[in-house]
Design an enzyme around this catalytic site. Structure first.
Site, PDB file in Angstrom:
ATOM      1  CB  SER A   7      -0.910   0.020   1.226  1.00 39.06           C
ATOM      2  OG  SER A   7      -1.531   1.285   1.351  1.00 39.06           O
ATOM      3  CG  ASP A  34      -5.205   2.150   1.193  1.00 37.11           C
ATOM      4  OD1 ASP A  34      -6.139   1.342   1.093  1.00 37.11           O
ATOM      5  OD2 ASP A  34      -4.074   1.843   1.612  1.00 37.11           O
ATOM      6  CG  HIS A  65      -9.466  -0.126  -0.408  1.00 37.19           C
ATOM      7  ND1 HIS A  65      -8.895  -0.404   0.820  1.00 37.19           N
ATOM      8  CD2 HIS A  65     -10.807  -0.186  -0.214  1.00 37.19           C
ATOM      9  CE1 HIS A  65      -9.850  -0.612   1.707  1.00 37.19           C
ATOM     10  NE2 HIS A  65     -11.017  -0.479   1.110  1.00 37.19           N
ATOM     11  CG  MET A  67     -11.379   2.779   2.282  1.00 35.41           C
ATOM     12  SD  MET A  67      -9.962   2.661   3.398  1.00 35.41           S
ATOM     13  CE  MET A  67      -8.635   2.875   2.202  1.00 35.41           C
ATOM     14  CG  MET A 136     -11.605  -3.177   5.354  1.00 33.24           C
ATOM     15  SD  MET A 136     -10.079  -2.687   4.514  1.00 33.24           S
ATOM     16  CE  MET A 136      -9.247  -1.734   5.806  1.00 33.24           C
ATOM     17  CG  ASP A 174      -6.041  -3.043   3.484  1.00 41.63           C
ATOM     18  OD1 ASP A 174      -5.049  -2.812   4.185  1.00 41.63           O
ATOM     19  OD2 ASP A 174      -6.580  -2.169   2.764  1.00 41.63           O
TER      20      ASP A 174
END
Length: 217
Positions: A7, A34, A65, A67, A136, A174
């Site tokens: 990441s 992220d 990803h 979020m 997660m 993750d």
């Protein structure tokens, strides 16, 4: 083959191109990106502009990803920026199936992520549509958190759901992944392992990724 997805949230952004070159040379399999909006999670990170820059700096698949709230509004931008996989949170949308189809129609692999308190059954009716399931193992929003042990139980349930449905989805985990716990997550059934500070906080990316791969071989 099991995969490591470092990441870049934990990378040095002042030398991002060099960091990407380093993890590619270290035999990383994906680049995990992220994206946080300060609403769905209590942090703000990057947008499509940085994804586009990462795309031009590496040949590794981009594991993006989201979020963020209202991901329907933004998935096209992230697809155009060069994402190979776009993962959205089940908790972030009222119409998960529609959103999955939207991502796939953009020619991108579609993933769904679940927060620690969200039951795996949430994705039971869409599992056959997915290319990736992301469990997660921390509460999303910040790097450097410790792995939540109860995530192992959810990984096992997700593995069973994927296999019983004959889904081709990869199972990703993750949060807090490091050399000391990656084998437990692998034994529970995970295929892809997101590692941020464990890789970018180490002195030798290649040595760290090699050690991780040795644990899950």
């Amino acid at each position: 083959m099991k995969k490591i997805s470092p990441s870049i949230l934990s990378a040095d952004f002042t030398t991002l191109a060099a960091e990407l070159e380093a993890i590619e040379s270290a035999k990383a399999d994906y680049v995990h990106i992220d994206v946080m909006d300060g609403h769905f999670v209590p942090n703000i990170t990057i947008g499509p502009f940085i994804v586009d820059a990462v795309r031009r700096a590496t040949s590794l698949p981009l594991d993006v990803h989201l979020m963020i709230e209202d991901p329907e509004k933004y998935v096209e931008d992230f697809a155009k920026a060069g994402s190979d996989i776009i993962t959205v949170h089940a908790e972030s949308t009222k119409h998960l199936h529609r959103l999955i189809q939207q991502i796939k129609e953009l020619g991108v692999r579609a993933g769904v992520s679940l927060n620690p308190s969200t039951p795996i059954e949430t994705i039971e009716d869409v599992i056959e549509e997915l290319d990736l399931v992301l469990i997660m193992s921390v509460n999303p929003g910040f790097s450097g958190q410790s792995f939540i042990p109860s995530a192992l139980k959810k990984i096992k349930k997700a593995r069973k759901m994927i296999d019983s449905s004959l889904s081709r989805a990869e199972l990703e985990v993750d949060g807090g992944i490091k050399v000391g716990n990656i084998k437990a997550a692998s034994d529970a059934g995970a295929d892809v392992f997101v590692a941020g500070s464990a890789v970018f906080g180490s002195d030798d990316y290649a040595k760290t990724i090699s050690a991780m791969k040795a644990e899950i071989a």
